[in-house]
Design a protein around this motif. Structure first.
Motif, PDB file in Angstrom:
ATOM      1  N   THR A 283       0.857  -1.186   0.000  1.00  0.00           N
ATOM      2  CA  THR A 283       0.000   0.000   0.000  1.00  0.00           C
ATOM      3  C   THR A 283       0.893   1.236   0.000  1.00  0.00           C
ATOM      4  O   THR A 283       2.002   1.219   0.538  1.00  0.00           O
ATOM      5  CB  THR A 283      -0.937   0.046   1.217  1.00  0.00           C
ATOM      6  OG1 THR A 283      -0.153  -0.042   2.414  1.00  0.00           O
ATOM      7  CG2 THR A 283      -1.927  -1.107   1.167  1.00  0.00           C
ATOM      8  N   CYS A 284       0.406   2.305  -0.608  1.00  0.00           N
ATOM      9  CA  CYS A 284       1.210   3.521  -0.635  1.00  0.00           C
ATOM     10  C   CYS A 284       0.325   4.751  -0.690  1.00  0.00           C
ATOM     11  O   CYS A 284      -0.825   4.698  -1.123  1.00  0.00           O
ATOM     12  CB  CYS A 284       2.179   3.505  -1.809  1.00  0.00           C
ATOM     13  SG  CYS A 284       1.393   3.701  -3.423  1.00  0.00           S
ATOM     14  N   SER A 285       0.876   5.856  -0.219  1.00  0.00           N
ATOM     15  CA  SER A 285       0.253   7.172  -0.320  1.00  0.00           C
ATOM     16  C   SER A 285       1.207   8.079  -1.081  1.00  0.00           C
ATOM     17  O   SER A 285       2.418   8.055  -0.842  1.00  0.00           O
ATOM     18  CB  SER A 285      -0.039   7.752   1.058  1.00  0.00           C
ATOM     19  OG  SER A 285      -0.935   6.911   1.776  1.00  0.00           O
TER      20      SER A 285
ATOM     21  N   SER B  56       1.267  14.739   6.496  1.00  0.00           N
ATOM     22  CA  SER B  56       0.793  13.398   6.163  1.00  0.00           C
ATOM     23  C   SER B  56      -0.050  12.804   7.273  1.00  0.00           C
ATOM     24  O   SER B  56      -1.003  12.075   7.018  1.00  0.00           O
ATOM     25  CB  SER B  56       1.977  12.476   5.866  1.00  0.00           C
ATOM     26  OG  SER B  56       2.777  12.294   7.012  1.00  0.00           O
TER      27      SER B  56
ATOM     28  N   GLU C  51      -3.682  11.523   6.111  1.00  0.00           N
ATOM     29  CA  GLU C  51      -3.970  10.091   6.096  1.00  0.00           C
ATOM     30  C   GLU C  51      -4.764   9.641   7.308  1.00  0.00           C
ATOM     31  O   GLU C  51      -4.902   8.447   7.565  1.00  0.00           O
ATOM     32  CB  GLU C  51      -2.664   9.295   6.012  1.00  0.00           C
ATOM     33  CG  GLU C  51      -1.867   9.591   4.755  1.00  0.00           C
ATOM     34  CD  GLU C  51      -0.589   8.776   4.686  1.00  0.00           C
ATOM     35  OE1 GLU C  51      -0.647   7.564   4.994  1.00  0.00           O
ATOM     36  OE2 GLU C  51       0.459   9.329   4.338  1.00  0.00           O
TER      37      GLU C  51
ATOM     38  N   GLU D 200      -7.380   7.398   6.268  1.00  0.00           N
ATOM     39  CA  GLU D 200      -6.986   6.557   5.129  1.00  0.00           C
ATOM     40  C   GLU D 200      -7.528   5.148   5.298  1.00  0.00           C
ATOM     41  O   GLU D 200      -7.360   4.500   6.319  1.00  0.00           O
ATOM     42  CB  GLU D 200      -5.468   6.505   5.023  1.00  0.00           C
ATOM     43  CG  GLU D 200      -4.987   5.681   3.858  1.00  0.00           C
ATOM     44  CD  GLU D 200      -3.466   5.700   3.764  1.00  0.00           C
ATOM     45  OE1 GLU D 200      -2.907   4.708   3.286  1.00  0.00           O
ATOM     46  OE2 GLU D 200      -2.869   6.698   4.177  1.00  0.00           O
TER      47      GLU D 200
ATOM     48  N   PRO E 106      -7.552   2.372   2.318  1.00  0.00           N
ATOM     49  CA  PRO E 106      -7.500   1.911   0.933  1.00  0.00           C
ATOM     50  C   PRO E 106      -8.459   0.768   0.688  1.00  0.00           C
ATOM     51  O   PRO E 106      -8.666  -0.078   1.549  1.00  0.00           O
ATOM     52  CB  PRO E 106      -6.041   1.457   0.755  1.00  0.00           C
ATOM     53  CG  PRO E 106      -5.290   2.169   1.847  1.00  0.00           C
ATOM     54  CD  PRO E 106      -6.267   2.281   2.980  1.00  0.00           C
TER      55      PRO E 106
ATOM     56  N   SER F 226      -8.121  13.992   3.110  1.00  0.00           N
ATOM     57  CA  SER F 226      -7.068  14.701   2.390  1.00  0.00           C
ATOM     58  C   SER F 226      -7.171  16.193   2.653  1.00  0.00           C
ATOM     59  O   SER F 226      -8.245  16.766   2.701  1.00  0.00           O
ATOM     60  CB  SER F 226      -7.182  14.421   0.891  1.00  0.00           C
ATOM     61  OG  SER F 226      -6.230  15.157   0.182  1.00  0.00           O
TER      62      SER F 226
ATOM     63  N   TYR G 137      -1.894  15.980  -1.314  1.00  0.00           N
ATOM     64  CA  TYR G 137      -2.074  14.539  -1.079  1.00  0.00           C
ATOM     65  C   TYR G 137      -2.768  13.990  -2.314  1.00  0.00           C
ATOM     66  O   TYR G 137      -3.954  14.158  -2.508  1.00  0.00           O
ATOM     67  CB  TYR G 137      -2.900  14.344   0.187  1.00  0.00           C
ATOM     68  CG  TYR G 137      -3.170  12.896   0.550  1.00  0.00           C
ATOM     69  CD1 TYR G 137      -2.262  11.884   0.260  1.00  0.00           C
ATOM     70  CD2 TYR G 137      -4.348  12.559   1.219  1.00  0.00           C
ATOM     71  CE1 TYR G 137      -2.514  10.585   0.615  1.00  0.00           C
ATOM     72  CE2 TYR G 137      -4.610  11.254   1.591  1.00  0.00           C
ATOM     73  CZ  TYR G 137      -3.692  10.262   1.290  1.00  0.00           C
ATOM     74  OH  TYR G 137      -3.942   8.963   1.637  1.00  0.00           O
TER      75      TYR G 137
ATOM     76  N   GLN H 200      -3.733   7.376  -3.143  1.00  0.00           N
ATOM     77  CA  GLN H 200      -3.271   6.214  -2.409  1.00  0.00           C
ATOM     78  C   GLN H 200      -3.628   4.971  -3.212  1.00  0.00           C
ATOM     79  O   GLN H 200      -4.567   4.997  -4.018  1.00  0.00           O
ATOM     80  CB  GLN H 200      -3.862   6.151  -0.998  1.00  0.00           C
ATOM     81  CG  GLN H 200      -5.378   6.165  -0.967  1.00  0.00           C
ATOM     82  CD  GLN H 200      -5.917   6.151   0.457  1.00  0.00           C
ATOM     83  OE1 GLN H 200      -6.606   5.231   0.861  1.00  0.00           O
ATOM     84  NE2 GLN H 200      -5.600   7.190   1.224  1.00  0.00           N
TER      85      GLN H 200
ATOM     86  N   ARG I  85      -3.223   0.372  -3.623  1.00  0.00           N
ATOM     87  CA  ARG I  85      -2.847  -0.953  -3.146  1.00  0.00           C
ATOM     88  C   ARG I  85      -2.406  -1.774  -4.354  1.00  0.00           C
ATOM     89  O   ARG I  85      -3.084  -1.795  -5.378  1.00  0.00           O
ATOM     90  CB  ARG I  85      -4.010  -1.653  -2.434  1.00  0.00           C
ATOM     91  CG  ARG I  85      -3.729  -3.111  -2.058  1.00  0.00           C
ATOM     92  CD  ARG I  85      -4.943  -3.787  -1.434  1.00  0.00           C
ATOM     93  NE  ARG I  85      -4.720  -5.218  -1.323  1.00  0.00           N
ATOM     94  CZ  ARG I  85      -4.164  -5.819  -0.281  1.00  0.00           C
ATOM     95  NH1 ARG I  85      -3.782  -5.101   0.752  1.00  0.00           N
ATOM     96  NH2 ARG I  85      -3.989  -7.122  -0.258  1.00  0.00           N
TER      97      ARG I  85
END
Length: 518
Positions: free
Chosen positions: A365-367, A387, A391, A394, A396, A416, A424, A427, A429
């Motif tokens: 997973t990433c932002s 952040s 987040e 957050e 996902p 966000s 931002y 995000q 996956r």
């Protein structure tokens, strides 16, 4: 001092520092070179390190004849059931998606032939392109010849920064020459690695994405003589019951659960075979097609590739990057989460449309954040507080292979926040290791000559070095450039380290932009 000599001198200094630090039980960043041909994790023993980057190199054997991938140790996340029951038999050939059958001749280009053939099959039947394996094998950026062969990381690098694929008509196969300045006929924006997958998981990948590419132990000596009993030329059936060194890449076009084990010279325990296409011309098998038993000990043993997102060459206008050779090692802080960033300067007024990055394992997973006006490393330190707010909510999506929540949607969720200079952006996956493109729903406006930065917070379960980096690790990557590249890595978005200065690496991160339509 010349650049290459300076780089080697700095490596020697790092090696000395690593030795001294080990004696003192303090681990600085180090680049441990595994044995030739071994891409297994290069581990650090003794001390858990969380404050500084640690780099793992993935070595390529001295003779990388044909595509070889090393054993992987991480567990594979459960592959999504795409809502389809698996048929007992499935073949892309039946759907009119058999690509051109080629002969590699006496060169080690099976890896490149299999790659462009898989892309051709994925485009069929709607679009028929004949792509150039010659260009991939000669214009990939690495210090290799057609006799050396190649590997999957070379393929991902070549495709992700649009070196190719180019049309066969522009670079015909067989003359060992390749012109400069050719443009990619299509853009491959997503490549998934088939790591540690079950038979059914691989079938689902083929069913969803098309032809797969993988390696096995197969050479002409095994098929042209009676010394080996693994290939039945009468039925075009191959079965190797022994685990052996991989030396050849092929294309997998489907499967047949009912293919009788009686077709093989050595009877495997069960019926069933993969429907494959070789790179030895139409005289092999039936018009280049043959069958490999499910019980073969080598096919898919060390992974493979599927090309999951192929788009027209006008999908984006430009690509910016700091890594020209792509994923050659991993870097991190002995934990599953890490931050990384890269800076880029557009030549014109442009719009940032997407970000390209590697997932080094399953379930990543990433932002993604964008700093529109980037003055230097101090701007990255502002991400820490920003952040945590951005987040806060957050969550996902957990269904499907790739999920992106864009900034606009996140803003509606209250997750966000837009600062004056930090956005931002998205995000995502990523269920499998490989290369991915994350589209930003709202393009970010970029000014000509104004440097911007992309920062990513990434989490990869089971990977303590989750960031893919480019590095000089062998004679094939001696041309890695560090000058003029600007990337950073951080354990917490507070303490940032320049990877060129500290570790002689470039973080793998790409920016895809469009010229605005006025």
């Amino acid at each position: 001092m010349r650049a290459k000599e300076s780089r080697r001198f700095r490596k020697q200094i790092l090696t000395i520092l690593c030795t001294v630090s080990a004696m003192c039980h303090v681990l600085p960043a180090h680049a441990e070179q595994p044995a030739a041909g071994d891409m297994a994790q290069a581990s650090v023993s003794g001390t858990k390190q969380t404050d500084i980057g640690d780099t793992e190199q993935m070595a390529v054997s001295e003779k990388i004849q044909d595509s070889q991938l090393a054993d992987e140790t991480q567990d594979m996340d459960e592959v999504q059931d795409f809502g389809q029951a698996l048929p007992a038999r499935y073949s892309l050939i039946d759907e009119g998606r058999k690509p051109l059958v080629r002969s590699q001749g006496n060169t080690g280009t099976c890896w490149a032939i299999s790659a462009v053939s898989a892309i051709e099959a994925d485009l069929l039947p709607e679009r028929s392109l004949i792509l150039s394996p010659e260009h991939m094998s000669l214009q990939n950026g690495f210090q290799i010849t057609q006799e050396d062969g190649g590997d999957y990381y070379m393929i991902m690098s070549y495709l992700s920064d649009w070196k190719g694929p180019v049309l066969e008509a522009e670079d015909p196969y067989g003359d060992a020459a390749s012109p400069e300045g050719l443009s990619a006929a299509v853009h491959v924006q997503e490549i998934r690695m088939l790591r540690n997958m079950s038979r059914d998981e691989i079938k689902r990948m083929i069913l969803r994405y098309g032809a797969a590419q993988s390696s096995l132990c197969l050479n002409r000596e095994r098929t042209d003589t009676d010394e080996y009993h693994y290939y039945n030329a009468l039925t075009g059936a191959y079965f190797d019951p022994l685990m052996e060194e991989l030396d050849h890449d092929i294309l997998i076009l489907g499967w047949d659960d009912g293919y009788s084990r009686d077709h093989f010279r050595i009877r495997p325990p069960e019926d069933g075979a993969w429907i494959c296409q070789n790179t030895w011309g139409e005289s092999f098998g039936e018009d280049g097609v043959f069958y490999v038993s499910y019980e073969d000990r080598n096919l898919f043993r060390k992974g493979g590739l599927v090309y999951a997102r192929i788009e027209d060459a006008d999908n984006y206008d430009r690509v910016y990057e700091n890594d020209s050779l792509g994923w050659q090692g991993r870097q991190g802080y002995e934990k599953e989460e890490c931050w990384f960033a890269g800076a880029f300067t557009p030549g014109e007024k442009e719009e940032l449309a997407a970000v390209g990055l590697y997932s080094t394992g399953s379930g990543t997973t990433c932002s993604v954040y964008v700093i529109r006006e980037f003055a230097g490393e101090d701007d990255l330190e502002n991400l820490a507080s920003f952040s945590s707010d951005a987040e806060a909510a957050e969550d996902p999506a957990q269904n499907g292979p790739v999920h992106v929540q864009n900034a606009a949607d996140a803003e509606e969720d209250g997750a966000s926040h837009f600062a004056d200079n930090i956005i931002y952006a998205a995000q995502a996956r990523m269920d499998h290791a490989g290369f991915y493109t994350i589209d930003l729903d709202e393009p970010v406006q970029l000014e000509a000559g104004q440097t911007f930065a992309i920062a990513v917070r990434i989490h990869t379960p089971g990977e303590v070095r989750p960031v893919a980096v480019e590095m000089e690790k062998d004679r094939y990557t001696e041309n890695v450039e560090l000058e003029g590249r600007h990337t950073w890595i951080s354990p917490d978005a507070v303490r940032w380290e320049n990877t060129q200065m500290m570790y002689l690496t470039n973080v793998c991160l790409k920016a895809y932009t469009n010229l605005p339509e006025w």
